[in-house]
Write an enzyme that holds these catalytic residues in place. Structure first.
Site, PDB file in Angstrom:
ATOM      1  N   SER A 125       0.865  -8.231  -4.767  1.00 31.16           N
ATOM      2  CA  SER A 125      -0.431  -8.791  -4.467  1.00 31.16           C
ATOM      3  C   SER A 125      -1.119  -8.657  -5.571  1.00 31.16           C
ATOM      4  O   SER A 125      -1.220  -7.630  -6.446  1.00 31.16           O
ATOM      5  CB  SER A 125      -1.204  -8.240  -3.208  1.00 31.16           C
ATOM      6  OG  SER A 125      -2.556  -8.609  -3.576  1.00 31.16           O
ATOM      7  N   TYR A 150      -4.672  -0.962   2.013  1.00 33.39           N
ATOM      8  CA  TYR A 150      -3.810  -2.102   1.735  1.00 33.39           C
ATOM      9  C   TYR A 150      -3.026  -2.539   0.364  1.00 33.39           C
ATOM     10  O   TYR A 150      -1.993  -2.209   0.039  1.00 33.39           O
ATOM     11  CB  TYR A 150      -4.382  -3.372   2.350  1.00 33.39           C
ATOM     12  CG  TYR A 150      -3.721  -4.558   2.030  1.00 33.39           C
ATOM     13  CD1 TYR A 150      -4.231  -5.225   0.731  1.00 33.39           C
ATOM     14  CD2 TYR A 150      -2.536  -5.047   2.480  1.00 33.39           C
ATOM     15  CE1 TYR A 150      -3.540  -6.631   0.352  1.00 33.39           C
ATOM     16  CE2 TYR A 150      -1.818  -6.144   2.145  1.00 33.39           C
ATOM     17  CZ  TYR A 150      -2.298  -6.758   1.090  1.00 33.39           C
ATOM     18  OH  TYR A 150      -1.532  -7.840   0.637  1.00 33.39           O
ATOM     19  N   LYS A 154       0.778  -1.656  -1.690  1.00 36.37           N
ATOM     20  CA  LYS A 154       1.354  -2.537  -2.435  1.00 36.37           C
ATOM     21  C   LYS A 154       1.523  -2.123  -3.954  1.00 36.37           C
ATOM     22  O   LYS A 154       2.969  -2.133  -4.388  1.00 36.37           O
ATOM     23  CB  LYS A 154       0.647  -3.860  -2.832  1.00 36.37           C
ATOM     24  CG  LYS A 154       0.236  -4.979  -1.490  1.00 36.37           C
ATOM     25  CD  LYS A 154       1.628  -5.360  -1.034  1.00 36.37           C
ATOM     26  CE  LYS A 154       1.344  -6.533   0.303  1.00 36.37           C
ATOM     27  NZ  LYS A 154       2.630  -6.895   0.818  1.00 36.37           N
ATOM     28  N   ASN A 199     -11.076 -12.158   8.070  1.00 34.36           N
ATOM     29  CA  ASN A 199     -11.896 -11.597   7.145  1.00 34.36           C
ATOM     30  C   ASN A 199     -11.907 -12.526   5.811  1.00 34.36           C
ATOM     31  O   ASN A 199     -12.747 -12.325   4.927  1.00 34.36           O
ATOM     32  CB  ASN A 199     -11.169 -10.329   6.346  1.00 34.36           C
ATOM     33  CG  ASN A 199     -10.887  -9.256   7.629  1.00 34.36           C
ATOM     34  OD1 ASN A 199     -12.003  -8.798   8.128  1.00 34.36           O
ATOM     35  ND2 ASN A 199      -9.836  -9.028   8.230  1.00 34.36           N
ATOM     36  N   ARG A 294     -19.998  -7.987  -0.714  1.00 33.44           N
ATOM     37  CA  ARG A 294     -19.158  -7.259  -0.223  1.00 33.44           C
ATOM     38  C   ARG A 294     -18.507  -5.865  -1.058  1.00 33.44           C
ATOM     39  O   ARG A 294     -18.167  -6.380  -1.986  1.00 33.44           O
ATOM     40  CB  ARG A 294     -18.043  -8.033   0.316  1.00 33.44           C
ATOM     41  CG  ARG A 294     -16.755  -7.471   1.300  1.00 33.44           C
ATOM     42  CD  ARG A 294     -15.978  -8.361   2.012  1.00 33.44           C
ATOM     43  NE  ARG A 294     -15.119  -8.988   0.892  1.00 33.44           N
ATOM     44  CZ  ARG A 294     -14.261  -9.895   1.199  1.00 33.44           C
ATOM     45  NH1 ARG A 294     -13.953 -10.077   2.321  1.00 33.44           N
ATOM     46  NH2 ARG A 294     -13.294 -10.167   0.142  1.00 33.44           N
TER      47      ARG A 294
END
Ligand code: WQD
Length: 340
Positions: A125, A150, A154, A199, A294
């Site tokens: 990613s 997360y 990766k 999300n 965010r």
């Protein structure tokens, strides 16, 4: 006929890749533990392709269960999608993410070595580039400080697979760094079907457009960007799937032990532009309000596509309008997602 094992092949990107592989003449075997997808996807894949794919309901962390797949099939290459992938959830339950994502990758690699499977494509990613604002990101851009567990999984799995490949010259690894996959297959029979409240931007917008969610909150409109909202490199999931076929073909001919490619369009689209494009696709207003930024979001993220075009022969075909129209078709045909 070359056989590809697709772990996580019942999921959003995995299922679209199964179709692309099938249409390119590959035999496909799917392994998926159904933790984040529904078995109905298998029926939809059969409807789209006319083929009933060999499906193993297994967890890739369960070595003896996954071994059965390698025992019963002559696997030529593996595309490893299986893993947990919700950024926010990874902050809440980091140990589950480290255990699941890292152990599943190690288990797949161990079985590949044991059974002499020499080609692995890993679903990585753009999140590995971290908080850098030095865009566009190239494959040589430094790996950054990830903003969530997360992303770190990766980052870590990329390193694990590099070390694995360098210790086992008979194995070739391709790391594919996705930017923002969105959209759905043209049939509207498969698409992004997140459990609970989405999300990510596109599934959220799609549900507001479909009336199953009330209003989108735009996380910040005071960024240093043309319209104040964040830019992302949205790529159609079918383009992404094609990129995986190109990666399998590349591994069949390259001498490289490890290769890395960005899969993006090279274009940044703002949140406001995405909303406007979706309103054009669905034909009505998307109710939205502007809220606070965010945490962890970077203002601008988009890919340099030069290496993928030059070496993989990969170039995204679809623009934001097709991404929105395909997403909207999926939404209208499956307003509540797929049945469990
Ligand atoms: C896109 C933009 C938000 C929701 C994540 C992962 C990445 C990859 C893709 C797996 C941002 C804004 C979003 C909302 C909003 N996943 N937004 N309101 O964060 O770029 O990437 O998904 O590989 O690894 O990090 O995608 O869709 O969550 O956000 O305003 O309700 O939309 O702030 O600017 P992101 P996203």
């Amino acid at each position: 006929m070359s056989t590809v094992l697709v772990t996580g092949g019942n999921g959003y990107i995995g299922s679209h890749t199964v179709i692309a592989l099938h249409e390119s003449g590959y035999e496909v075997v799917i392994a998926d533990n159904l933790s984040n997808s529904k078995l109905e996807v298998q029926r939809r894949l059969e409807k789209i392709t006319g083929k009933s794919f060999k499906f193993y309901n297994v967890d890739c962390c369960d070595k003896e269960a996954l071994r059965q797949v390698f025992e019963e099939n002559k696997i030529d290459s593996v595309i490893h999608f299986a893993g947990l992938k919700a950024v926010g959830e990874s902050v809440r339950i980091p140990l589950d993410y480290y255990r699941n994502n890292i152990m599943s990758a190690i288990t797949v690699a161990e079985l590949m070595k044991e059974y002499g499977v020499g080609k692995l494509v890993f679903s990585s990613s753009a999140t590995v580039y971290g908080m850098s604002e030095d865009v566009p990101f190239t494959e040589e851009s430094p790996l950054g400080v990830c903003t969530n567990p997360y992303g770190w999984t990766k980052w870590m799995i990329e390193q694990i697979l590099r070390d694995f490949a360098s210790a086992n010259p008979e194995i070739k690894v391709c790391l594919l760094r996705y930017f923002n996959p969105v959209g759905a297959h043209e049939s509207g029979l498969i698409g992004e079907d997140p459990r609970g409240i989405p999300n990510n931007l596109f599934p959220y917008i799609s549900k507001v457009a479909g009336g199953t969610l009330e209003c989108l909150t735009v996380f910040g409109d005071d960024y240093n960007t043309p319209d104040g909202t964040c830019l992302r490199d949205y790529i159609h999931v079918c383009d992404l799937a094609d990129g995986h076929v190109k990666a399998i073909e590349y591994l069949a001919k390259t001498e490289e032990n490890v290769c890395v490619f960005n899969l993006g369009t090279g274009k940044g689209t703002s949140v406001k532009e995405a909303i406007a494009a979706f309103e054009k696709a669905c034909g009505h207003e998307i109710k939205h309000v502007f809220g606070a930024r965010r945490p962890g979001d970077i203002p601008v993220c988009y890919a340099s596509t030069e290496k993928a075009e030059r070496e993989l022969g990969f170039k995204a075909r679809f623009g934001i309008d097709e991404m929105c129209s395909s997403c909207w078709k999926w939404q209208t045909m499956n307003p509540d997602g797929l049945a469990d």
